[in-house]
Design an enzyme around this catalytic site. Sequence first.
Site, PDB file in Angstrom:
ATOM      1  N   HIS A   1       0.888  -1.419   0.041  1.00 14.57           N
ATOM      2  CA  HIS A   1      -0.029  -0.040  -0.137  1.00 14.57           C
ATOM      3  C   HIS A   1       0.869   1.217   0.029  1.00 14.57           C
ATOM      4  CE1 HIS A   1      -3.037   3.017   1.052  1.00 14.57           C
ATOM      5  NE2 HIS A   1      -2.355   3.262   2.069  1.00 14.57           N
TER       6      HIS A   1
ATOM      7  N   HIS B   1       3.615   6.913   5.267  1.00 15.77           N
ATOM      8  CA  HIS B   1       2.468   7.544   5.789  1.00 15.77           C
ATOM      9  C   HIS B   1       1.679   6.803   7.016  1.00 15.77           C
ATOM     10  CE1 HIS B   1       0.308   5.372   2.848  1.00 15.77           C
ATOM     11  NE2 HIS B   1      -0.720   5.580   3.739  1.00 15.77           N
ATOM     12  N   ASP B   2       2.089   5.636   6.982  1.00 18.75           N
ATOM     13  CA  ASP B   2       1.140   4.702   8.167  1.00 18.75           C
ATOM     14  C   ASP B   2       1.865   4.288   9.337  1.00 18.75           C
ATOM     15  OD1 ASP B   2      -1.413   5.104   7.146  1.00 18.75           O
ATOM     16  OD2 ASP B   2      -1.339   3.318   5.708  1.00 18.75           O
TER      17      ASP B   2
ATOM     18  N   GLU C   1       0.738   5.709  12.680  1.00 16.25           N
ATOM     19  CA  GLU C   1      -0.742   5.271  13.091  1.00 16.25           C
ATOM     20  C   GLU C   1      -0.634   3.973  13.410  1.00 16.25           C
ATOM     21  OE1 GLU C   1      -3.442   6.987  10.197  1.00 16.25           O
ATOM     22  OE2 GLU C   1      -4.603   5.171  10.216  1.00 16.25           O
ATOM     23  N   ASP C   2      -0.144   3.022  12.327  1.00 17.11           N
ATOM     24  CA  ASP C   2      -0.224   1.732  12.519  1.00 17.11           C
ATOM     25  C   ASP C   2       0.791   0.759  13.182  1.00 17.11           C
ATOM     26  OD1 ASP C   2      -2.793   1.711  11.137  1.00 17.11           O
ATOM     27  OD2 ASP C   2      -1.539   1.281   9.215  1.00 17.11           O
TER      28      ASP C   2
ATOM     29  N   ASP D   1      -3.096   8.657  -1.139  1.00 19.07           N
ATOM     30  CA  ASP D   1      -3.762   7.468  -0.282  1.00 19.07           C
ATOM     31  C   ASP D   1      -5.102   6.979  -0.513  1.00 19.07           C
ATOM     32  OD1 ASP D   1      -3.543   5.690   2.196  1.00 19.07           O
ATOM     33  OD2 ASP D   1      -4.568   7.569   3.501  1.00 19.07           O
TER      34      ASP D   1
HETATM   35 ZN    ZN Z   1      -2.693   4.597   3.758  1.00 22.27          ZN
END
Ligand code: ZN
Length: 184
Positions: free
Chosen positions: A31, A57-58, A61-62, A118
């Site tokens: 992704h 980018h994640d 967050e993840d 995204d």
């Molecule tokens: Zn994403």
Amino acid sequence: MQLLLKSVDFAARAHRDQRRKGPAKEPYINHPIEVSRLIVECEPDIEIDILCAAVLHDVIEDCGATRDEIAACFNDCVADIVLEVSDDKQLPRDERKAKQIEGAPHLSAGAKLVRLADKVANVGAMLTDTPIGWDEEQILAYVDWAEAVVAPCREVSGGLSDRFDAIARDVRGFHEDQKEKAGG
Ligand code: ZN
């Protein structure tokens, strides 16, 4: 180039135990790689920092990476963009989604690009690898929400905006058909 590959290496390790939500159970890293590819396809002269931020980018967050960690490995510009596009996972899902719409007009230009790409990737996945357990209603609501987030980000890239419109149209067309078939 070195910084960009470093970001791919960093993200691949950070996402190593994560899979996408679709039936193909793709490795998660596919992704962010797709998101950065979309950006460079539409904006060939883009700065490397923005591409690195797209790859990463994640990871806040993840994966629980921190802004400071990213700043230390990369630079403040990369770290700030990643932070800007990170949802606060402490908040309930609906609140996070509302915050993305509210926050979108205030993002930096780099963060808007990442956000836009995204959404192109995530809406595209509704055709190629629909999240397990999602019904037509949910998918169509997702496209509407993504469109609202994308609206204030369009100014940063006509190319990515066009990609978004094309994929949103395809996803709506396909899933509205499916919904009708299911209903009738
Ligand atoms: Zn994403």
